[in-house]
Write a protein that holds these residues in place. Sequence first.
Motif, PDB file in Angstrom:
ATOM      1  N   GLU A  14       0.836  -1.198   0.000  1.00  0.00           N
ATOM      2  CA  GLU A  14       0.000   0.000   0.000  1.00  0.00           C
ATOM      3  C   GLU A  14       0.869   1.245   0.000  1.00  0.00           C
ATOM      4  O   GLU A  14       1.892   1.299   0.666  1.00  0.00           O
ATOM      5  CB  GLU A  14      -0.922  -0.006   1.217  1.00  0.00           C
ATOM      6  CG  GLU A  14      -1.887  -1.158   1.170  1.00  0.00           C
ATOM      7  CD  GLU A  14      -2.569  -1.402   2.497  1.00  0.00           C
ATOM      8  OE1 GLU A  14      -1.988  -1.099   3.542  1.00  0.00           O
ATOM      9  OE2 GLU A  14      -3.690  -1.923   2.467  1.00  0.00           O
ATOM     10  N   ARG A  15       0.423   2.251  -0.748  1.00  0.00           N
ATOM     11  CA  ARG A  15       1.101   3.540  -0.734  1.00  0.00           C
ATOM     12  C   ARG A  15       0.670   4.310   0.502  1.00  0.00           C
ATOM     13  O   ARG A  15      -0.325   4.008   1.120  1.00  0.00           O
ATOM     14  CB  ARG A  15       0.729   4.320  -1.990  1.00  0.00           C
ATOM     15  CG  ARG A  15       1.234   3.649  -3.255  1.00  0.00           C
ATOM     16  CD  ARG A  15       0.928   4.519  -4.433  1.00  0.00           C
ATOM     17  NE  ARG A  15      -0.052   3.813  -5.242  1.00  0.00           N
ATOM     18  CZ  ARG A  15      -0.703   4.344  -6.241  1.00  0.00           C
ATOM     19  NH1 ARG A  15      -0.534   5.601  -6.550  1.00  0.00           N
ATOM     20  NH2 ARG A  15      -1.539   3.637  -6.946  1.00  0.00           N
ATOM     21  N   ASP A  16       1.419   5.328   0.838  1.00  0.00           N
ATOM     22  CA  ASP A  16       1.094   6.139   2.009  1.00  0.00           C
ATOM     23  C   ASP A  16      -0.181   6.938   1.792  1.00  0.00           C
ATOM     24  O   ASP A  16      -0.417   7.450   0.712  1.00  0.00           O
ATOM     25  CB  ASP A  16       2.227   7.121   2.308  1.00  0.00           C
ATOM     26  CG  ASP A  16       3.474   6.441   2.783  1.00  0.00           C
ATOM     27  OD1 ASP A  16       3.378   5.308   3.275  1.00  0.00           O
ATOM     28  OD2 ASP A  16       4.550   7.044   2.672  1.00  0.00           O
ATOM     29  N   GLU A  17      -0.957   7.051   2.842  1.00  0.00           N
ATOM     30  CA  GLU A  17      -2.060   7.996   2.862  1.00  0.00           C
ATOM     31  C   GLU A  17      -1.495   9.351   3.238  1.00  0.00           C
ATOM     32  O   GLU A  17      -0.565   9.439   4.036  1.00  0.00           O
ATOM     33  CB  GLU A  17      -3.101   7.612   3.923  1.00  0.00           C
ATOM     34  CG  GLU A  17      -4.056   6.548   3.516  1.00  0.00           C
ATOM     35  CD  GLU A  17      -5.167   6.373   4.560  1.00  0.00           C
ATOM     36  OE1 GLU A  17      -4.852   6.259   5.756  1.00  0.00           O
ATOM     37  OE2 GLU A  17      -6.328   6.351   4.157  1.00  0.00           O
ATOM     38  N   SER A  18      -2.085  10.394   2.691  1.00  0.00           N
ATOM     39  CA  SER A  18      -1.726  11.735   3.140  1.00  0.00           C
ATOM     40  C   SER A  18      -2.617  12.076   4.329  1.00  0.00           C
ATOM     41  O   SER A  18      -3.616  11.387   4.596  1.00  0.00           O
ATOM     42  CB  SER A  18      -1.937  12.744   2.013  1.00  0.00           C
ATOM     43  OG  SER A  18      -3.308  12.862   1.703  1.00  0.00           O
ATOM     44  N   LEU A  19      -2.298  13.127   5.004  1.00  0.00           N
ATOM     45  CA  LEU A  19      -3.147  13.583   6.104  1.00  0.00           C
ATOM     46  C   LEU A  19      -4.548  13.893   5.570  1.00  0.00           C
ATOM     47  O   LEU A  19      -5.552  13.564   6.194  1.00  0.00           O
ATOM     48  CB  LEU A  19      -2.523  14.806   6.780  1.00  0.00           C
ATOM     49  CG  LEU A  19      -3.254  15.351   7.993  1.00  0.00           C
ATOM     50  CD1 LEU A  19      -3.394  14.278   9.068  1.00  0.00           C
ATOM     51  CD2 LEU A  19      -2.531  16.571   8.536  1.00  0.00           C
ATOM     52  N   ARG A  20      -4.592  14.481   4.376  1.00  0.00           N
ATOM     53  CA  ARG A  20      -5.878  14.834   3.766  1.00  0.00           C
ATOM     54  C   ARG A  20      -6.722  13.593   3.438  1.00  0.00           C
ATOM     55  O   ARG A  20      -7.899  13.544   3.761  1.00  0.00           O
ATOM     56  CB  ARG A  20      -5.647  15.669   2.512  1.00  0.00           C
ATOM     57  CG  ARG A  20      -6.933  16.080   1.830  1.00  0.00           C
ATOM     58  CD  ARG A  20      -6.649  16.861   0.543  1.00  0.00           C
ATOM     59  NE  ARG A  20      -7.872  17.213  -0.098  1.00  0.00           N
ATOM     60  CZ  ARG A  20      -8.400  18.427  -0.082  1.00  0.00           C
ATOM     61  NH1 ARG A  20      -7.786  19.397   0.557  1.00  0.00           N
ATOM     62  NH2 ARG A  20      -9.523  18.667  -0.711  1.00  0.00           N
ATOM     63  N   THR A  21      -6.122  12.592   2.776  1.00  0.00           N
ATOM     64  CA  THR A  21      -6.917  11.403   2.433  1.00  0.00           C
ATOM     65  C   THR A  21      -7.282  10.604   3.676  1.00  0.00           C
ATOM     66  O   THR A  21      -8.321   9.958   3.705  1.00  0.00           O
ATOM     67  CB  THR A  21      -6.215  10.506   1.386  1.00  0.00           C
ATOM     68  OG1 THR A  21      -4.932  10.114   1.868  1.00  0.00           O
ATOM     69  CG2 THR A  21      -6.106  11.200   0.046  1.00  0.00           C
ATOM     70  N   ARG A  22      -6.448  10.663   4.674  1.00  0.00           N
ATOM     71  CA  ARG A  22      -6.785   9.992   5.942  1.00  0.00           C
ATOM     72  C   ARG A  22      -8.028  10.636   6.561  1.00  0.00           C
ATOM     73  O   ARG A  22      -8.947   9.947   7.012  1.00  0.00           O
ATOM     74  CB  ARG A  22      -5.610  10.084   6.894  1.00  0.00           C
ATOM     75  CG  ARG A  22      -5.791   9.366   8.188  1.00  0.00           C
ATOM     76  CD  ARG A  22      -4.528   9.470   8.995  1.00  0.00           C
ATOM     77  NE  ARG A  22      -4.717   8.857  10.290  1.00  0.00           N
ATOM     78  CZ  ARG A  22      -3.831   8.902  11.248  1.00  0.00           C
ATOM     79  NH1 ARG A  22      -2.685   9.505  11.064  1.00  0.00           N
ATOM     80  NH2 ARG A  22      -4.083   8.330  12.396  1.00  0.00           N
ATOM     81  N   LEU A  23      -8.095  11.964   6.559  1.00  0.00           N
ATOM     82  CA  LEU A  23      -9.262  12.680   7.065  1.00  0.00           C
ATOM     83  C   LEU A  23     -10.485  12.407   6.188  1.00  0.00           C
ATOM     84  O   LEU A  23     -11.577  12.155   6.701  1.00  0.00           O
ATOM     85  CB  LEU A  23      -8.972  14.183   7.134  1.00  0.00           C
ATOM     86  CG  LEU A  23     -10.136  15.066   7.579  1.00  0.00           C
ATOM     87  CD1 LEU A  23     -10.576  14.700   9.002  1.00  0.00           C
ATOM     88  CD2 LEU A  23      -9.743  16.531   7.500  1.00  0.00           C
ATOM     89  N   TYR A  43      -8.403   2.519   3.336  1.00  0.00           N
ATOM     90  CA  TYR A  43      -7.205   3.164   2.833  1.00  0.00           C
ATOM     91  C   TYR A  43      -7.541   3.953   1.569  1.00  0.00           C
ATOM     92  O   TYR A  43      -8.297   3.478   0.725  1.00  0.00           O
ATOM     93  CB  TYR A  43      -6.158   2.091   2.511  1.00  0.00           C
ATOM     94  CG  TYR A  43      -4.969   2.584   1.741  1.00  0.00           C
ATOM     95  CD1 TYR A  43      -3.944   3.268   2.374  1.00  0.00           C
ATOM     96  CD2 TYR A  43      -4.866   2.366   0.375  1.00  0.00           C
ATOM     97  CE1 TYR A  43      -2.848   3.720   1.672  1.00  0.00           C
ATOM     98  CE2 TYR A  43      -3.771   2.811  -0.338  1.00  0.00           C
ATOM     99  CZ  TYR A  43      -2.773   3.488   0.311  1.00  0.00           C
ATOM    100  OH  TYR A  43      -1.691   3.938  -0.387  1.00  0.00           O
ATOM    101  N   ILE A  44      -6.984   5.162   1.475  1.00  0.00           N
ATOM    102  CA  ILE A  44      -7.062   5.974   0.255  1.00  0.00           C
ATOM    103  C   ILE A  44      -5.662   6.505  -0.008  1.00  0.00           C
ATOM    104  O   ILE A  44      -5.088   7.208   0.838  1.00  0.00           O
ATOM    105  CB  ILE A  44      -8.039   7.161   0.399  1.00  0.00           C
ATOM    106  CG1 ILE A  44      -9.443   6.683   0.762  1.00  0.00           C
ATOM    107  CG2 ILE A  44      -8.057   7.984  -0.893  1.00  0.00           C
ATOM    108  CD1 ILE A  44     -10.416   7.814   1.104  1.00  0.00           C
ATOM    109  N   SER A  45      -5.097   6.188  -1.163  1.00  0.00           N
ATOM    110  CA  SER A  45      -3.767   6.712  -1.479  1.00  0.00           C
ATOM    111  C   SER A  45      -3.841   8.226  -1.644  1.00  0.00           C
ATOM    112  O   SER A  45      -4.899   8.782  -1.949  1.00  0.00           O
ATOM    113  CB  SER A  45      -3.213   6.063  -2.753  1.00  0.00           C
ATOM    114  OG  SER A  45      -3.975   6.442  -3.882  1.00  0.00           O
TER     115      SER A  45
END
Length: 165
Positions: A14-23, A43-45
């Motif tokens: 899995e690629r990293d989530e950004s703070l924005r996609t995590r929210l 999860y959202i990349s």
Amino acid sequence: MATTGEHAGPFPGERDESLRTRLERRLFNFFPAYRLGGGRVKYISRDWREVHVAVPRSLWTRNYVGTIFGGSMYAAVDPIYMLMLIRTLGDEFTIWDKSAEIRFREPGESTLHARFELPESETDAIREELAPGESTDRVYEVDLVDEDGVVHAEVEKTLYVRRDE
């Protein structure tokens, strides 16, 4: 910012989530129309090109015979490709769900997972294919699988995509 342990499932790499996609993921999971179906976005990349969804077998998703209700399976995957296209293509495109088909292969007796991927080549092709005012239908497929990779349901979504004038 990467998250760990929040998107467990059968999908490595899995690629990293950004703070924005995590929210965005957390807010989306809180949205009543999605939440009540029983699915959870795990999860959202950061570029919205990969999304993972889980459908747990629980009191809220079980049917009369104790397996995952087909409606819960479909509700969990229904909006995802549309949202991915909206986020990756931007405001100059209109995207709508046009049709869907689900084929049940095995009863869901444990948590099921779906991995959505939208390659950059797909969005590049849409941009190249459509002049302002033109539209097309795109077909996407996703499987709901268990931890062992056994396919329990296959979903095919047809989306309408129009480049706005």
